[in-house]
Design a protein around this motif. Structure first.
Motif, PDB file in Angstrom:
ATOM      1  N   PRO A 131      51.243  19.361  19.748  1.00  0.00           N
ATOM      2  CA  PRO A 131      52.613  19.436  20.275  1.00  0.00           C
ATOM      3  C   PRO A 131      53.612  20.090  19.337  1.00  0.00           C
ATOM      4  N   PHE A 132      53.355  20.061  18.039  1.00  0.00           N
ATOM      5  CA  PHE A 132      54.281  20.727  17.128  1.00  0.00           C
ATOM      6  C   PHE A 132      54.331  22.225  17.421  1.00  0.00           C
ATOM      7  N   VAL A 133      53.185  22.775  17.820  1.00  0.00           N
ATOM      8  CA  VAL A 133      53.131  24.198  18.177  1.00  0.00           C
ATOM      9  C   VAL A 133      53.805  24.428  19.518  1.00  0.00           C
ATOM     10  N   THR A 134      53.442  23.624  20.518  1.00  0.00           N
ATOM     11  CA  THR A 134      53.998  23.844  21.856  1.00  0.00           C
ATOM     12  C   THR A 134      55.499  23.575  21.906  1.00  0.00           C
ATOM     13  N   LEU A 135      55.975  22.558  21.205  1.00  0.00           N
ATOM     14  CA  LEU A 135      57.410  22.277  21.211  1.00  0.00           C
ATOM     15  C   LEU A 135      58.211  23.374  20.513  1.00  0.00           C
ATOM     16  N   SER A 136      57.558  24.109  19.613  1.00  0.00           N
ATOM     17  CA  SER A 136      58.256  25.226  18.957  1.00  0.00           C
ATOM     18  C   SER A 136      58.608  26.322  19.960  1.00  0.00           C
ATOM     19  N   PHE A 137      57.913  26.326  21.127  1.00  0.00           N
ATOM     20  CA  PHE A 137      58.209  27.330  22.146  1.00  0.00           C
ATOM     21  C   PHE A 137      59.637  27.202  22.673  1.00  0.00           C
ATOM     22  N   LEU A 138      60.216  26.007  22.572  1.00  0.00           N
ATOM     23  CA  LEU A 138      61.595  25.825  23.021  1.00  0.00           C
ATOM     24  C   LEU A 138      62.555  26.679  22.204  1.00  0.00           C
ATOM     25  N   PHE A 139      62.156  27.012  20.987  1.00  0.00           N
ATOM     26  CA  PHE A 139      63.011  27.804  20.109  1.00  0.00           C
ATOM     27  C   PHE A 139      62.673  29.289  20.136  1.00  0.00           C
ATOM     28  N   THR A 140      61.458  29.607  20.573  1.00  0.00           N
ATOM     29  CA  THR A 140      61.026  31.009  20.491  1.00  0.00           C
ATOM     30  C   THR A 140      60.894  31.709  21.841  1.00  0.00           C
ATOM     31  N   THR A 141      60.853  30.941  22.931  1.00  0.00           N
ATOM     32  CA  THR A 141      60.604  31.533  24.247  1.00  0.00           C
ATOM     33  C   THR A 141      61.874  31.558  25.101  1.00  0.00           C
ATOM     34  N   PRO A 142      62.435  32.720  25.378  1.00  0.00           N
ATOM     35  CA  PRO A 142      63.647  32.794  26.217  1.00  0.00           C
ATOM     36  C   PRO A 142      63.435  32.183  27.599  1.00  0.00           C
ATOM     37  N   GLU A 143      62.214  32.307  28.150  1.00  0.00           N
ATOM     38  CA  GLU A 143      61.921  31.801  29.488  1.00  0.00           C
ATOM     39  C   GLU A 143      61.911  30.274  29.563  1.00  0.00           C
ATOM     40  N   ALA A 144      62.030  29.598  28.421  1.00  0.00           N
ATOM     41  CA  ALA A 144      62.060  28.135  28.421  1.00  0.00           C
ATOM     42  C   ALA A 144      63.410  27.598  28.894  1.00  0.00           C
ATOM     43  N   TRP A 145      64.409  28.493  29.003  1.00  0.00           N
ATOM     44  CA  TRP A 145      65.746  28.090  29.419  1.00  0.00           C
ATOM     45  C   TRP A 145      66.171  28.858  30.665  1.00  0.00           C
ATOM     46  N   VAL A 146      67.025  28.280  31.462  1.00  0.00           N
ATOM     47  CA  VAL A 146      67.525  28.945  32.665  1.00  0.00           C
ATOM     48  C   VAL A 146      68.272  30.209  32.249  1.00  0.00           C
ATOM     49  N   GLY A 147      67.927  31.318  32.899  1.00  0.00           N
ATOM     50  CA  GLY A 147      68.533  32.588  32.553  1.00  0.00           C
ATOM     51  C   GLY A 147      69.951  32.733  33.100  1.00  0.00           C
ATOM     52  N   ALA A 148      70.711  33.599  32.463  1.00  0.00           N
ATOM     53  CA  ALA A 148      72.093  33.870  32.896  1.00  0.00           C
ATOM     54  C   ALA A 148      72.067  34.876  34.041  1.00  0.00           C
ATOM     55  N   LEU A 149      71.865  34.354  35.261  1.00  0.00           N
ATOM     56  CA  LEU A 149      71.749  35.215  36.437  1.00  0.00           C
ATOM     57  C   LEU A 149      72.912  35.020  37.414  1.00  0.00           C
ATOM     58  N   GLY A 150      73.988  34.422  36.932  1.00  0.00           N
ATOM     59  CA  GLY A 150      75.154  34.228  37.788  1.00  0.00           C
ATOM     60  C   GLY A 150      75.614  32.785  37.876  1.00  0.00           C
ATOM     61  N   ASP A 151      74.689  31.852  37.800  1.00  0.00           N
ATOM     62  CA  ASP A 151      75.050  30.433  37.851  1.00  0.00           C
ATOM     63  C   ASP A 151      75.667  30.016  36.510  1.00  0.00           C
ATOM     64  N   ALA A 152      76.590  29.072  36.571  1.00  0.00           N
ATOM     65  CA  ALA A 152      77.257  28.621  35.348  1.00  0.00           C
ATOM     66  C   ALA A 152      76.318  27.837  34.452  1.00  0.00           C
ATOM     67  N   GLN A 153      75.295  27.209  35.047  1.00  0.00           N
ATOM     68  CA  GLN A 153      74.361  26.396  34.270  1.00  0.00           C
ATOM     69  C   GLN A 153      73.183  27.251  33.796  1.00  0.00           C
ATOM     70  N   HIS A 154      73.264  27.738  32.595  1.00  0.00           N
ATOM     71  CA  HIS A 154      72.164  28.506  32.025  1.00  0.00           C
ATOM     72  C   HIS A 154      72.134  28.305  30.520  1.00  0.00           C
ATOM     73  N   GLY A 155      71.001  28.643  29.918  1.00  0.00           N
ATOM     74  CA  GLY A 155      70.845  28.426  28.487  1.00  0.00           C
ATOM     75  C   GLY A 155      70.736  26.941  28.164  1.00  0.00           C
ATOM     76  N   PHE A 156      70.895  26.613  26.890  1.00  0.00           N
ATOM     77  CA  PHE A 156      70.833  25.210  26.457  1.00  0.00           C
ATOM     78  C   PHE A 156      71.952  24.407  27.091  1.00  0.00           C
TER      79      PHE A 156
END
Length: 212
Positions: A131-156
């Motif tokens: 899990p230390f490896v997989t949880l690091s994906f939260l910091f390295t993978t842009p797709e782990a967060w909602v993208g800025a596609l128009g909705d106010a709720q995106h990113g962290f």
């Protein structure tokens, strides 16, 4: 009075169910690794982890063309032969097969902990490290967060589907830790018991040597 006795018995029973809980945790961790590990041999699962691997500073070198992955992504259940060709050339499936093999080994070792503490603690240690490896994906993978596609709720802190999948490894981390601690304690108890059995009985005399 009867209520107090009943409550006391319930508490004792709950405390003794710890062994059942630890056994269930071993099975649960094993199921996660065995099932997901087996899926790593299937193209759709290999395709789905591409963003994580391609963006990881410690894994991207396994891919031939990690920076080009976005143009070749497919949805689960979608078949695009041209993208499968690219993924093959990218070593997506080769890496996924290797990862799946490792996960199957971890799952098997953890499950074996039901009958062998020494084998099980190795599996638990590997399950704890993963899990230390997989949880690091939260910091390295842009797709782990909602993208800025128009909705106010995106990113962290708005996790995408991929991010929510990764976050569950927090529970896996804690479960593997509990298994390791329980296995280590049991091994120490066994060693202590073995040492006691090797000691001479209290009050017994040491065998006398032959007189010179």
């Amino acid at each position: 009075m009867n209520q107090v006795i009943h409550t006391g018995l319930s508490i004792v029973a709950a405390s003794r169910s710890n062994r059942i809980g630890i056994g269930a945790m071993k099975i649960a961790v094993a199921i996660i690794f065995l099932w997901i590990g087996a899926l790593k041999f299937v193209p759709y699962e290999a395709d789905s982890i591409t963003p994580f691997v391609a963006n990881s500073p410690v894994m991207s070198f396994f891919y031939e063309h990690p920076t080009e992955y976005k143009a070749h992504m497919t949805h689960e259940g979608e078949l695009k032969p041209a993208e499968r060709v690219w993924q093959t050339a990218n070593n997506t499936y080769g890496f996924s097969t290797g990862l799946g093999t490792l996960e199957l080994v971890i799952g098997g070792l953890t499950l074996a902990g039901l009958v062998s503490r020494r084998v099980g603690i190795v599996g638990a240690a590997l399950a704890f490290a993963t899990p230390f490896v997989t949880l690091s994906f939260l910091f390295t993978t842009p797709e782990a967060w909602v993208g800025a596609l128009g909705d106010a709720q995106h990113g962290f802190p708005y996790l995408s589907g991929a991010g929510r999948l990764v976050l569950k490894d927090v529970a896996l981390l804690a479960g593997a830790w509990l298994i390791m601690v329980d296995s280590a304690r049991a091994l120490l108890r066994d060693q202590h018991s073995a040492d006691l059995h090797r000691l001479p009985a209290r009050g017994s005399a040491e065998p006398l040597g032959r007189a010179a």
